[in-house]
Enzyme design. Sequence first.
Site, short mmCIF file in Angstrom:
data_model
loop_
_atom_site.label_atom_id
_atom_site.label_comp_id
_atom_site.label_asym_id
_atom_site.label_seq_id
_atom_site.Cartn_x
_atom_site.Cartn_y
_atom_site.Cartn_z
N MET A 1 0.76 -1.28 0.01
CA MET A 1 0.07 0.07 0.05
C MET A 1 0.82 1.20 0.01
SD MET A 1 -3.33 -0.67 -0.20
CE MET A 1 -2.72 -1.47 -1.37
N HIS B 1 -9.00 23.79 20.50
CA HIS B 1 -9.80 23.82 19.04
C HIS B 1 -9.12 24.61 18.02
CE1 HIS B 1 -13.24 24.01 16.55
NE2 HIS B 1 -12.86 25.21 16.14
#
Length: 505
Positions: free
Chosen positions: A223, A490
């Site tokens: 992958m 945040h």
Amino acid sequence: MASSTKTFDCIVIGSGQSGTPLATSLAQSGRKTALIERSHIGGCCVNEGCTPTKTMIASGRVAYLASRAADYGVYQKTQTPAYAVLRGPKDGEHAPIPGAVKKMPIIDMVKVRQRKRDIVQTFRGGSEARLKNVKNLEIVIGEASFTSAHGLSVKAADGTTTDYEAETFFINVGERPRKPWLQGLPEVEASELKDRILDSTSIQELDHVPEKLIVLGGSYIGMEFGQLFRRLGSKVTVVQRGKQLVPREDKEFGQAMLDICKDDGIEVIFNASDAPEDTIAVSRDKRSIVLTCNIDGTATKVEGSHILFAAGRTPNTDALNLDKAGIEVDKRFHIKVSPTLQTSIPHIYALGDCHGGPAFTHISYDDFRIIKANFIDQTAKQLSTADRRIPYVMYTDPQLAHVGLHEHEARREHGGDKVKTASMPMSYVARALETDETRGLMKAVVHAETEQILGFTCLGLEGGEIMSIVQVAMMGGLKYTALQQAVFAHPTLAESLNNLWGFLK
């Protein structure tokens, strides 16, 4: 002709991620120590594994972002032509790739390779310089093989041999890519196409981008390289023997990885049979390599300019003459060890990939920590590999990271009625939306009664970093509610761990 025998307290065979720090620690503890290395200091991680591959993957990431610049409202003054380097400068000019990624940037594969080489040399050179300054440590370059339980012989590059004896031995010889048996492979290897048959080491030395790359194997190595070379401009086909990509993961992650492959323009073929009556074969057709396999009863041909074998690795134990020392191995020739890493001969230890189990650099280094605590420091509490929590990251983009138990493992171990799971797509993560990197999902496995986190997987932007936060919580014995109620800054990716648990069922 062998010279007189050299005697040491300890001999370390292999300078991998446990062998190098172990040899240093042994010597610093006052033990006369020899470190025997066959090729280059640093082992696979520094020379052929983590360091070079992640360096190249960084180049692929830049190419990917450059091809997506318009998605972010960024344009170049001059339109970039849709072609990439197929050959090195010595072989000719740039040539177009049929079906290339739209607005594919020009790839200078020679520079990509040189950047990789430079970083490897920096890492390796640093290790070599540090070892040379260690008192009581002798560096020996050559091929080691046991002659007895307390002796071995080392063959140097010039053919001379030297005998060594020691009270204690530590084996850290690692693994190498395993070449599969394919019908017709010897004929192709003997042809002018032999340099187009690649493994995870040789593919890093290409001076060109393959026009079409066949990747045999749909797990972690396949992958990573498949996506990398697609981003650099190759047409890529992944051929997987089973029915799922990254088959060790839960099914939804295999499907999500397939969706990412499709989004990136990577073709995936499943259920390529390797049964004796349906042998996978390889042949050549003019300047192409042809892989023939049985897909659901139908002979299927896949044509490519190059083929990458990414279907497993094998331990570098075959040249050690382990039987001369009485060291037992399993059916795959990995050295059998106890939880404290002792072999069947108590004064001989094995560390890292050569004893099987998870083949990760950080596990090899943890093996060193175990030996240091038990053998060198002789701490009161013996460390062992028992109940070792294994984290890992596959560096596709997005990353696939995991720690602890998968859902199927947790249900088998704890019982289906005592396990809950929480899954959330990355498209629900504010930071991922803001950066337009919303592919993938995350999933937690929780014990229904104790509320302890049993496992966590994230296929998403910086998945390894998100996983590491959950790993620390697991190490501290925190309940999932601690992450659910934590105040994260945040907008960070960590903030997603507030919301994940709302999907617990």
